[in-house]
Design an enzyme around this catalytic site. Structure first.
Site, mmCIF file in Angstrom:
data_model
loop_
_atom_site.group_PDB
_atom_site.id
_atom_site.type_symbol
_atom_site.label_atom_id
_atom_site.label_comp_id
_atom_site.label_asym_id
_atom_site.label_seq_id
_atom_site.Cartn_x
_atom_site.Cartn_y
_atom_site.Cartn_z
ATOM 1 N N HIS A 99 0.855 -1.195 0.000
ATOM 2 C CA HIS A 99 0.000 0.000 0.000
ATOM 3 C C HIS A 99 0.895 1.251 0.000
ATOM 4 C CE1 HIS A 99 -2.907 2.991 1.230
ATOM 5 N NE2 HIS A 99 -3.857 2.125 0.892
ATOM 6 N N GLU A 148 -4.187 2.081 -7.172
ATOM 7 C CA GLU A 148 -4.597 3.099 -6.214
ATOM 8 C C GLU A 148 -3.779 4.368 -6.423
ATOM 9 O OE1 GLU A 148 -6.753 1.370 -2.633
ATOM 10 O OE2 GLU A 148 -4.656 1.587 -2.118
HETATM 11 P P1 PGA Z 1 -9.901 5.582 0.658
HETATM 12 O O1 PGA Z 1 -8.620 4.647 0.786
HETATM 13 O O2 PGA Z 1 -11.054 4.723 0.220
HETATM 14 O O3 PGA Z 1 -10.078 6.167 2.029
HETATM 15 O O4 PGA Z 1 -9.570 6.626 -0.369
HETATM 16 C C1 PGA Z 1 -8.362 3.631 -0.136
HETATM 17 C C2 PGA Z 1 -7.114 2.883 0.260
HETATM 18 O O5 PGA Z 1 -6.146 3.516 0.712
HETATM 19 O O6 PGA Z 1 -7.064 1.643 0.174
#
Ligand code: PGA
Length: 223
Positions: A99, A148
Site C-alpha cells: 500500500h 490506487e
Molecule cells: P480511501 O482509501 O477509500 O479512504 O480513499 C483507499 C485505500 O487507501 O485503500
C-alpha cells in the site's frame, strides 16, 4: 457475470469495542447485502482484530473473507514487533501488500515487497498487491492487484472510471500474470458502480468508507 472483489481496508482504525459495533450494525443490514457468489468480500482489519473478525464473519454466516494489511518480510523468529505470514494464515486468507501508505511512511521498496509476496504465497495467503500506476513493478506470484493513485486516496476525489479503466488495461497488458486488478481511492456507495461496471475493473479496495457499516453495506450492495 464477472467476479468482483470488494475489499475493506480499515487501516490503523478501530479497537475491539468499535469493531463490535461495526459487526452489530452489519448483522442488522445483512438482509440488504445480497450475498452473491461472484462477489468476494474481504475485510482487512488491524492485526489485533484478525481473530475477532474471523469469529464474527463465521457467527453471522457471512460468506466473507479475512485479510491482513501487511506481513513481516521474515518467517517466524527474533523479529520484535513483526507479524509473519503463517500467523496471519491462522485467521485469514489474504494480505494487502505494498500500500502506498507503507511505501511512503515505512520505506517499503520493490525488493522488500518481493520478499513479502514470496512469503505470503509460501504460507498460502493471496496478496492484494497495491500499485500506484502502470510503472510500479508487480512481483511474479501476484494474481490480484489494486490500482490506487495516490491523489485519490482519502481525498474524496476519485480517479475517473474512464481513466481507471485505461490504466488497468495497461497494467494487465504489461503484467499478463495478474488476473484481477481492482480500483481504490475515494470509493463510495454512490460511485462504486461506475468503476465495477467497467469491463476491466475487477472490484474495489475501500478505505474510509469501509469504516462505516452502512456505507460499506451500500458499496457491497451497489457494486
Ligand atoms: P480511501 O482509501 O477509500 O479512504 O480513499 C483507499 C485505500 O487507501 O485503500
Amino acid at each position: 457475470m464477472k467476479k468482483l472483489f470488494i475489499i475493506a481496508n480499515w487501516k490503523s482504525n478501530k479497537n475491539a469495542a468499535e469493531a463490535k459495533m461495526w459487526f452489530e450494525s452489519i448483522s442488522k443490514l445483512k438482509t440488504q447485502i445480497s450475498e452473491r457468489k461472484e462477489k468476494t468480500v474481504i475485510i482487512c482489519p488491524p492485526f489485533t482484530l484478525l481473530p475477532y473478525t474471523q469469529n464474527n464473519i463465521q457467527q453471522l454466516h457471512l460468506q466473507w473473507y479475512v485479510g491482513a494489511q501487511n506481513i513481516s518480510p521474515f518467517k517466524q523468529g527474533a523479529y520484535t514487533g513483526e507479524v509473519n505470514a503463517s500467523q496471519v494464515k491462522e485467521f485469514g486468507e489474504y494480505t494487502i501488500l505494498g500500500h502506498s501508505e507503507r511505501r511512503d511512511n515505512f520505506q517499503e521498496d520493490d525488493d522488500l515487497l518481493i520478499k513479502k509476496v514470496e512469503l505470503a504465497v509460501q504460507y498460502g495467503l493471496i496478496p492484494i498487491f497495491c500499485i500506484q500506476g502502470v510503472e510500479t513493478p508487480i512481483p511474479k506470484d501476484v494474481i490480484l492487484a489494486a490500482y490506487e493513485p495516490v491523489f485519490a486516496i482519502g481525498t474524496g476525489v476519485p480517479d475517473t472510471p474512464e481513466n481507471a479503466e485505461s490504466v488497468i488495461k495497461a497494467i494487465k497488458k504489461k503484467n499478463p500474470h495478474v488476473k484481477y486488478v481492482l480500483y481504490g481511492g475515494s470509493v463510495t456507495g454512490d460511485n462504486v458502480r461506475s468503476f465495477t461496471g467497467k469491463p476491466l475493473i475487477d472490484g474495489v479496495l475501500v478505505g474510509g468508507a469501509s469504516l462505516d457499516p452502512k456505507k460499506f453495506a451500500d458499496i457491497v450492495k451497489n457494486s
